[in-house]
Motif scaffolding. Structure first.
Motif, mmCIF file in Angstrom:
data_model
loop_
_atom_site.group_PDB
_atom_site.id
_atom_site.type_symbol
_atom_site.label_atom_id
_atom_site.label_comp_id
_atom_site.label_asym_id
_atom_site.label_seq_id
_atom_site.Cartn_x
_atom_site.Cartn_y
_atom_site.Cartn_z
ATOM 1 N N GLU A 92 0.793 -1.196 0.172
ATOM 2 C CA GLU A 92 0.119 0.009 -0.068
ATOM 3 C C GLU A 92 0.601 1.164 0.099
ATOM 4 O O GLU A 92 1.834 1.282 0.658
ATOM 5 C CB GLU A 92 -1.020 -0.029 1.169
ATOM 6 N N ARG A 93 0.545 1.991 -0.789
ATOM 7 C CA ARG A 93 1.390 3.743 -0.697
ATOM 8 C C ARG A 93 0.742 4.326 0.541
ATOM 9 O O ARG A 93 -0.318 4.558 0.690
ATOM 10 C CB ARG A 93 1.027 4.241 -1.950
ATOM 11 N N SER A 94 1.900 4.938 1.313
ATOM 12 C CA SER A 94 1.415 5.873 2.197
ATOM 13 C C SER A 94 1.478 7.299 1.383
ATOM 14 O O SER A 94 2.314 7.557 0.441
ATOM 15 C CB SER A 94 2.403 5.723 3.342
ATOM 16 N N SER A 95 0.777 8.261 2.020
ATOM 17 C CA SER A 95 0.830 9.429 1.123
ATOM 18 C C SER A 95 0.797 10.721 2.503
ATOM 19 O O SER A 95 0.066 10.472 3.181
ATOM 20 C CB SER A 95 -0.480 9.847 0.476
ATOM 21 N N GLU A 96 1.938 11.424 2.354
ATOM 22 C CA GLU A 96 2.076 12.482 3.177
ATOM 23 C C GLU A 96 1.176 13.563 2.789
ATOM 24 O O GLU A 96 0.508 13.499 1.824
ATOM 25 C CB GLU A 96 3.559 13.079 3.184
ATOM 26 N N LYS A 97 0.687 14.628 3.835
ATOM 27 C CA LYS A 97 -0.211 15.521 3.388
ATOM 28 C C LYS A 97 0.575 16.713 2.788
ATOM 29 O O LYS A 97 1.740 17.267 3.058
ATOM 30 C CB LYS A 97 -0.999 15.884 4.545
ATOM 31 N N GLY A 98 0.200 17.108 1.739
ATOM 32 C CA GLY A 98 0.891 18.023 0.823
ATOM 33 C C GLY A 98 0.151 18.151 -0.410
ATOM 34 O O GLY A 98 -0.959 17.627 -0.744
ATOM 35 N N TYR A 99 0.793 19.063 -1.346
ATOM 36 C CA TYR A 99 -0.001 19.520 -2.693
ATOM 37 C C TYR A 99 1.126 20.017 -3.726
ATOM 38 O O TYR A 99 2.099 20.143 -3.312
ATOM 39 C CB TYR A 99 -1.170 20.110 -2.587
ATOM 40 N N VAL A 100 0.653 19.422 -4.885
ATOM 41 C CA VAL A 100 1.559 20.014 -5.955
ATOM 42 C C VAL A 100 0.853 21.461 -6.584
ATOM 43 O O VAL A 100 -0.232 21.549 -6.853
ATOM 44 C CB VAL A 100 1.566 18.854 -7.115
ATOM 45 N N LYS A 101 1.654 22.386 -6.654
ATOM 46 C CA LYS A 101 1.507 23.596 -7.203
ATOM 47 C C LYS A 101 1.901 23.754 -8.658
ATOM 48 O O LYS A 101 0.881 24.282 -9.230
ATOM 49 C CB LYS A 101 2.464 24.682 -6.552
ATOM 50 N N SER A 102 2.789 23.089 -9.226
ATOM 51 C CA SER A 102 3.052 23.350 -10.651
ATOM 52 C C SER A 102 4.184 22.394 -11.010
ATOM 53 O O SER A 102 4.637 21.630 -10.395
ATOM 54 C CB SER A 102 3.565 24.754 -11.023
ATOM 55 N N LEU A 103 4.557 22.376 -12.413
ATOM 56 C CA LEU A 103 5.152 21.451 -12.965
ATOM 57 C C LEU A 103 6.317 22.104 -14.094
ATOM 58 O O LEU A 103 5.864 22.948 -14.482
ATOM 59 C CB LEU A 103 4.831 19.965 -13.308
ATOM 60 N N ARG A 104 7.494 21.679 -14.017
ATOM 61 C CA ARG A 104 8.477 22.046 -15.205
ATOM 62 C C ARG A 104 8.957 20.943 -15.919
ATOM 63 O O ARG A 104 9.267 19.685 -15.218
ATOM 64 C CB ARG A 104 9.223 23.185 -14.612
ATOM 65 N N LYS A 105 9.849 21.275 -16.886
ATOM 66 C CA LYS A 105 10.668 20.305 -17.667
ATOM 67 C C LYS A 105 12.079 20.830 -17.543
ATOM 68 O O LYS A 105 12.133 21.941 -18.035
ATOM 69 C CB LYS A 105 10.278 19.985 -18.962
ATOM 70 N N PHE A 112 8.521 18.872 -10.096
ATOM 71 C CA PHE A 112 7.267 19.289 -9.548
ATOM 72 C C PHE A 112 7.463 20.273 -8.269
ATOM 73 O O PHE A 112 8.307 19.833 -7.661
ATOM 74 C CB PHE A 112 6.349 18.166 -9.089
ATOM 75 N N TRP A 113 6.792 21.395 -8.444
ATOM 76 C CA TRP A 113 6.955 22.559 -7.149
ATOM 77 C C TRP A 113 5.812 22.089 -6.143
ATOM 78 O O TRP A 113 4.613 22.170 -6.482
ATOM 79 C CB TRP A 113 6.684 23.710 -7.790
#
Length: 151
Positions: A92-105, A112-113
């Protein structure tokens, strides 16, 4: 001489023509064609047909009810089987609390920011780190970027 009266309809026979098997008060049994039925015989046949129809309806409703009960039981069994934990090769994947704001190459790599609540810091991280630390937030972010719709 005794007058012959119909007592009971026993059976309906449909071949080239419709006939009813009728029992008489004298004890005899005959097949009578529908076109030759007397009013007394028609009344008896009518009552018999209604009873047969009611029997058929009750049997079909019982059949439908039993099929419905079987379907519900099968669905309940499948649900209980689904609820049982199955041994699976992946963890099972555990997931921390957080979020993704943006991404770039950046130089061929996707970054990911992100912001993770426990750290309280925003920073650029690799795709692998996002997948391992906050996979649900990654899915939410990517789903927001997909444009649904037709033409």
């Amino acid at each position: 001489m005794q007058i012959k009266h119909p007592v009971q309809v026993l059976k309906k026979k449909v071949d080239d023509r419709i006939e009813y098997k009728i029992q008489w008060n004298t004890g005899s049994i005959t097949y009578e064609p529908m076109i030759e039925l007397t009013p007394e015989m028609l009344s008896l046949v009518n009552r018999w047909e209604l009873q047969e129809h009611q029997k058929k309806d009750s049997k079909s409703s019982e059949k439908i009810q039993s099929k419905t009960i079987k379907m519900v039981e099968e669905q309940l069994n499948s649900l209980t089987e689904l609820e049982k934990p199955k041994p699976s090769p992946h963890k099972e994947r555990s997931s921390e609390k957080g979020y993704v704001k943006s991404l770039r190459k950046n130089e061929g790599r996707i970054e990911f920011w992100i912001y993770i609540h426990e750290e309280g810091v925003e920073r650029w991280v690799s795709l692998e780190e996002v997948k391992s630390r906050i996979p649900i937030a990654l899915c939410d972010y990517l789903l927001q970027k997909i444009k649904f719709g037709g033409k």
